[in-house]
Design a protein around this motif. Structure first.
Motif, short mmCIF file in Angstrom:
data_model
loop_
_atom_site.label_atom_id
_atom_site.label_comp_id
_atom_site.label_asym_id
_atom_site.label_seq_id
_atom_site.Cartn_x
_atom_site.Cartn_y
_atom_site.Cartn_z
N ILE A 232 22.94 6.48 -2.20
CA ILE A 232 23.95 7.04 -1.30
C ILE A 232 23.28 7.84 -0.19
N PHE A 233 22.24 8.60 -0.53
CA PHE A 233 21.49 9.34 0.49
C PHE A 233 20.86 8.38 1.49
N VAL A 234 20.23 7.32 1.00
CA VAL A 234 19.59 6.34 1.89
C VAL A 234 20.63 5.66 2.77
N ILE A 235 21.78 5.34 2.21
CA ILE A 235 22.83 4.68 2.99
C ILE A 235 23.33 5.60 4.10
N ILE A 236 23.54 6.88 3.78
CA ILE A 236 24.04 7.81 4.79
C ILE A 236 23.02 8.01 5.91
N THR A 237 21.75 8.21 5.56
CA THR A 237 20.73 8.39 6.59
C THR A 237 20.53 7.11 7.42
N SER A 238 20.62 5.96 6.77
CA SER A 238 20.51 4.70 7.52
C SER A 238 21.69 4.51 8.45
N THR A 239 22.86 4.97 8.02
CA THR A 239 24.05 4.86 8.87
C THR A 239 23.89 5.73 10.12
N ILE A 240 23.44 6.96 9.93
CA ILE A 240 23.27 7.85 11.07
C ILE A 240 22.21 7.31 12.03
N ILE A 290 31.96 11.24 21.57
CA ILE A 290 32.65 10.13 20.91
C ILE A 290 31.76 9.52 19.83
N LEU A 291 30.47 9.36 20.15
CA LEU A 291 29.53 8.86 19.15
C LEU A 291 29.40 9.83 17.98
N PHE A 292 29.40 11.12 18.27
CA PHE A 292 29.32 12.12 17.21
C PHE A 292 30.54 12.03 16.29
N LEU A 293 31.72 11.85 16.84
CA LEU A 293 32.93 11.74 16.02
C LEU A 293 32.94 10.47 15.19
N ILE A 294 32.40 9.38 15.76
CA ILE A 294 32.31 8.13 14.99
C ILE A 294 31.39 8.31 13.79
N ILE A 295 30.22 8.92 14.03
CA ILE A 295 29.28 9.16 12.93
C ILE A 295 29.88 10.11 11.91
N LEU A 296 30.61 11.14 12.37
CA LEU A 296 31.23 12.08 11.45
C LEU A 296 32.28 11.39 10.59
N ALA A 297 33.08 10.52 11.19
CA ALA A 297 34.11 9.80 10.43
C ALA A 297 33.48 8.90 9.37
N ILE A 298 32.43 8.19 9.75
CA ILE A 298 31.75 7.32 8.78
C ILE A 298 31.07 8.16 7.69
N GLY A 299 30.55 9.34 8.07
CA GLY A 299 29.97 10.23 7.07
C GLY A 299 30.99 10.74 6.06
N ILE A 300 32.20 11.02 6.53
CA ILE A 300 33.25 11.46 5.61
C ILE A 300 33.64 10.34 4.66
N VAL A 301 33.73 9.12 5.20
CA VAL A 301 34.02 7.97 4.34
C VAL A 301 32.93 7.81 3.29
#
Length: 357
Positions: A232-240, A290-301
């Protein structure tokens, strides 16, 4: 026999040294971590807040001032077709890079976790691409994926496959850029997963071997479930990192604008072109938010998904959060009751001893 009443003792006054010790125990942890937060406020939080202010203005870099125009910059970004093209390209490159990267990192980490010769050499070897400069990696791979004289197309022609338009075709360019990203970041994620694999108790594998489980069954029944928090940590960092990809698309051709038809234009690359190409920092700041909000939304998911996937091996079982809180309150109440009964027993024993005297 006479009964003596114990004399009342005057309470001992707490000195200044004891108070300083108590303050030290309470405040010292916050003082130890305060340098990080102070540095984050100066170089992180302040630029974020300043960018938010600029995003509502028509900013002039020369005068270092701007005119407040409200949500105009956000409306311009969201109504621009390039934004949706860049958003599509960003997610396409992110998916093409993150999924194969994660699979390859797990496989390589599992190989390095075995009893092989020269472990240190191979573990250092997987980290070499990460140490390389991203510009150098992008230049090398952009030449490899050349449309006419690239190494990939030359090899494909030898086996009878026609040239692939790596730069003119959007999907082909996404594959090429994702290959660069995978080359650079797979080794980094491999070492993280390898560290998590080495923390798994070897007793599990020995018991599974005694029960007749093979290597593949042990991998999917022991290794993968134990890697859930690390995955999960790797997935979140890879997403960001994947949503902020910039170096590889920037260096994929000699112009650095994302292609003639925005074939591989990403949000970060378009942000750079708006800010430093068009010198419109108000629109660039709006796009950054806008990019920050997109990353934040995906991080919450990802957070909610991780809460449903992470399994605590310490005994939580299948209890819900409400049940765990109720059990914790009951345990604290039981401990307090036991302490109260122990204090009563000590008091009664002391009273009986004084009576005997």
């Amino acid at each position: 026999m006479t009964t003596t009443v114990p004399s009342s003792r005057t309470p001992k006054r707490i000195g200044f040294g004891h108070r300083m010790t108590a303050w030290d125990l309470k405040l010292s942890p916050y003082l130890y971590i305060s340098p990080f937060f102070i540095l984050f406020i100066v170089v992180g939080l302040f630029p974020i807040a300043y960018t938010a202010v600029i995003s509502f203005m028509d900013w002039d870099l020369v005068r270092n001032s701007g005119e407040f125009i409200g949500w105009g910059q956000y409306e311009w970004v969201l109504s621009n077709p390039k934004f949706w093209i860049a958003l599509r390209n960003t997610f396409s490159i992110f998916l093409l890079s993150s999924i194969p990267q994660l699979i390859a990192a797990i496989f390589i980490a599992a190989m390095l976790d075995q009893n092989i010769r020269a472990k240190t050499f191979w573990r250092m070897g997987v980290l070499v691409p990460y140490v390389m400069a991203p510009v150098a990696v992008a230049l090398i791979f952009s030449n490899m994926f050349g449309d006419q004289y690239g190494i990939i197309n030359t090899l494909l022609n030898r086996i009878g496959i026609p040239d692939i338009p790596w730069h003119s075709n959007a999907f082909a360019s996404h594959i090429a850029i994702a290959t660069m990203v995978n080359f650079r970041w797979t080794g980094y994620n491999t070492l993280i997963l390898l560290a998590a694999m080495q923390a798994i108790p070897r007793d599990y594998y020995e018991a599974a071997t005694v029960d007749g489980a093979g290597k593949i069954r042990q991998f999917f029944s022991i290794t993968v479930p134990s890697l859930r928090p690390t995955l999960i940590f790797v997935i979140i960092t890879s997403t960001i990192g994947g949503l902020q990809i910039f170096d590889e698309p920037r260096m994929y051709d000699q112009y650095g604008t994302g292609g003639a038809n925005s074939q591989w234009l990403t949000i970060s690359l378009w942000l750079y072109n708006i800010g430093w190409g068009e010198w419109n920092f108000g629109r660039a700041a709006a796009l950054a938010w806008i990019l920050f909000l997109i990353i934040l939304a995906i991080g919450i998911v990802n957070l909610f998904v991780s809460q449903s996937l992470i399994r605590d091996e310490g005994g939580r079982g299948q209890m819900s959060r409400k049940q765990r809180r109720a059990a914790a309150r009951a345990a604290r109440a039981s401990v307090a009751a036991d302490a109260h009964r122990a204090a009563d027993d000590v008091s009664s024993a002391s009273a009986q001893k004084e009576t005997v005297r």
